[in-house]
Scaffold this motif. Structure first.
Motif, mmCIF file in Angstrom:
data_model
loop_
_atom_site.group_PDB
_atom_site.id
_atom_site.type_symbol
_atom_site.label_atom_id
_atom_site.label_comp_id
_atom_site.label_asym_id
_atom_site.label_seq_id
_atom_site.Cartn_x
_atom_site.Cartn_y
_atom_site.Cartn_z
ATOM 1 N N PHE A 128 0.518 -1.430 -0.061
ATOM 2 C CA PHE A 128 -0.007 -0.155 0.078
ATOM 3 C C PHE A 128 0.936 1.628 -0.041
ATOM 4 O O PHE A 128 0.227 2.529 -1.004
ATOM 5 C CB PHE A 128 -0.400 0.000 1.223
ATOM 6 C CG PHE A 128 -2.462 -0.510 1.132
ATOM 7 C CD1 PHE A 128 -2.039 -1.650 0.347
ATOM 8 C CD2 PHE A 128 -3.351 0.081 1.614
ATOM 9 C CE1 PHE A 128 -4.059 -2.495 0.232
ATOM 10 C CE2 PHE A 128 -4.738 -0.671 1.589
ATOM 11 C CZ PHE A 128 -4.695 -1.693 0.262
ATOM 12 N N SER A 216 -7.018 6.033 -5.874
ATOM 13 C CA SER A 216 -7.835 5.213 -5.860
ATOM 14 C C SER A 216 -8.282 4.587 -7.371
ATOM 15 O O SER A 216 -8.306 3.629 -7.569
ATOM 16 C CB SER A 216 -9.461 5.945 -5.538
ATOM 17 O OG SER A 216 -8.850 6.309 -4.055
ATOM 18 N N HIS A 219 -4.975 2.872 -8.098
ATOM 19 C CA HIS A 219 -5.096 1.043 -7.480
ATOM 20 C C HIS A 219 -6.557 0.744 -6.497
ATOM 21 O O HIS A 219 -7.029 2.104 -5.650
ATOM 22 C CB HIS A 219 -4.089 1.520 -6.620
ATOM 23 C CG HIS A 219 -2.764 1.357 -7.025
ATOM 24 N ND1 HIS A 219 -2.400 -0.117 -6.702
ATOM 25 C CD2 HIS A 219 -2.069 2.549 -7.484
ATOM 26 C CE1 HIS A 219 -1.059 0.681 -6.981
ATOM 27 N NE2 HIS A 219 -1.220 1.179 -7.712
ATOM 28 N N HIS A 222 -7.282 0.548 -2.637
ATOM 29 C CA HIS A 222 -6.849 1.757 -1.779
ATOM 30 C C HIS A 222 -8.616 1.664 -1.355
ATOM 31 O O HIS A 222 -8.515 2.436 -0.294
ATOM 32 C CB HIS A 222 -5.833 2.861 -2.399
ATOM 33 C CG HIS A 222 -4.464 1.880 -2.517
ATOM 34 N ND1 HIS A 222 -4.507 2.411 -1.808
ATOM 35 C CD2 HIS A 222 -4.126 1.480 -2.366
ATOM 36 C CE1 HIS A 222 -2.340 2.140 -1.559
ATOM 37 N NE2 HIS A 222 -2.923 0.608 -2.426
#
Length: 355
Positions: A128, A216, A219, A222
């Motif tokens: 992350f 977002s 990814h 997330h």
């Protein structure tokens, strides 16, 4: 009259010249490794602004395929790149032993499911943080004026420029609402990206993405909202009867357009076997033979602690030869390829001297 020695030297020279020519012909005649070229030679700008199909630490790819590297990603985290098939086996074993010591928090010389769960969550968080770091650079690539917000049109210009279009010409045409000459495949990609762009735009919707929203977009793992969107996309591609649920026969069928012919799908027995096992043992939480969007969303959520514990138990079960529900050093070294993706060669000969 030419001497025998001179003749042989001349003949040898001709032979070497011919050999060199044939070697060159062989090199140029070999089919290229397209997958490797695609991975290494892909356009840098395009990689910066395009959402990836593969998401580190997420069990399923964006296209609905299972993530084959998932075990290594959640066990190694950022250290995954350090394990290479070409690396010296002894060095890889020592790295793995060092990881074992880190996972074994209570120093009892064995890894429990709880210790492995904690480690998996820690490694997932690493992925992350890496994505957040990369996103800052990627966001700057699409926000050259630095105002902290990117419109869909601005992104569209950058995307088409990465596909070989003239950036200034495209920007001018979009500004003047002129028709763009784009091939059908690129148009389809743009439509899918636009849907995702709108989903990443948090309310109140203004069609402008800030850095967090752009994260977002690239990814979806997330963002809970984007994770839901990702699940809907996968179900849409696999759902054959339109009931917005998945049965086993749908889940083990490849998404439309991902294989060239039926034969290619029929012979991929391992692929079907893996998906069948994952469907029945992991995703279908209540074992009713149907996977709902909620079940798939829970399965896809990389920060789900219950999933991390299940994954920890599965990883231990693979190598737990003495069936004590823990991992010892010998076991993790013996099954090193499963945990690292790299063969720790000469295990039988060398493991004793490592201890």
């Amino acid at each position: 009259m030419v001497s025998k020695q001179a003749f042989l030297c001349s003949l040898g020279s001709v032979y070497l010249s011919l050999l060199f020519v044939f070697l060159l012909m062989d090199v140029y005649a070999r089919p290229a490794n397209n997958s490797a070229l695609k991975e290494k030679g892909a356009d840098k700008d395009e990689n910066e602004i395009l959402p990836r199909d593969h998401l580190n630490g997420v069990k399923m790819e964006m296209d609905g395929h299972l993530n084959k590297d998932f075990h290594q990603e959640v066990f190694l985290g950022k250290e995954m790149e350090e394990f290479d098939e070409d690396s010296e086996p002894r060095r890889n074993r020592k790295k793995l032993m060092a990881i074992f010591a880190k996972v074994d928090v209570n120093n009892d010389k064995r890894i429990s499911a709880k210790e492995m769960q904690r480690w998996i969550m820690e490694k997932t968080e690493e992925h992350f943080q890496e994505a957040v770091k990369e996103n800052k650079m990627h966001f700057r690539a699409v926000d050259p004026d630095g105002d902290g917000r990117v419109s869909w049109d601005e992104y569209k210009v950058k995307f088409l420029a990465s596909k070989g279009h003239n950036e200034k010409e495209i920007a001018e045409k979009i500004k003047n609402n002129e028709e763009l000459k784009i091939d059908e495949e690129t148009l389809e990609v743009l439509d899918n990206l636009k849907d995702r762009w709108y989903q990443a735009d948090n309310p109140p919707a203004d069609l402008l993405l800030n850095e967090e929203e752009f994260l977002s977009f690239l990814h979806p793992e997330h963002s809970r909202g984007m994770l839901k969107f990702m699940v809907k996309e996968i179900v849409r591609d696999l759902d054959q009867d339109g009931d917005k649920k998945l049965v086993l026969s749908e889940f083990i069928s490849l998404p439309v357009g991902t294989v060239e012919n039926q034969q290619a799908q029929d012979i991929d027995d391992d692929w079907v076997k893996d998906r069948k096992k994952e469907f029945e043992e992991v995703i279908d939480a209540n074992h009713d033979g149907i996977v709902t969007m909620d079940e798939l969303e829970e399965y896809m959520d990389p920060m789900n602690e219950y999933n991390a514990l299940n994954e920890a138990k599965q990883m231990i079960a693979v190598a737990d030869e003495n069936q004590n529900h823990h991992l010892e050093m010998e076991e993790i070294l013996k099954y090193g390829e499963y945990f690292t993706g790299s063969k720790l060669m000469d295990y039988a000969r060398n493991v004793h001297e490592e201890f």
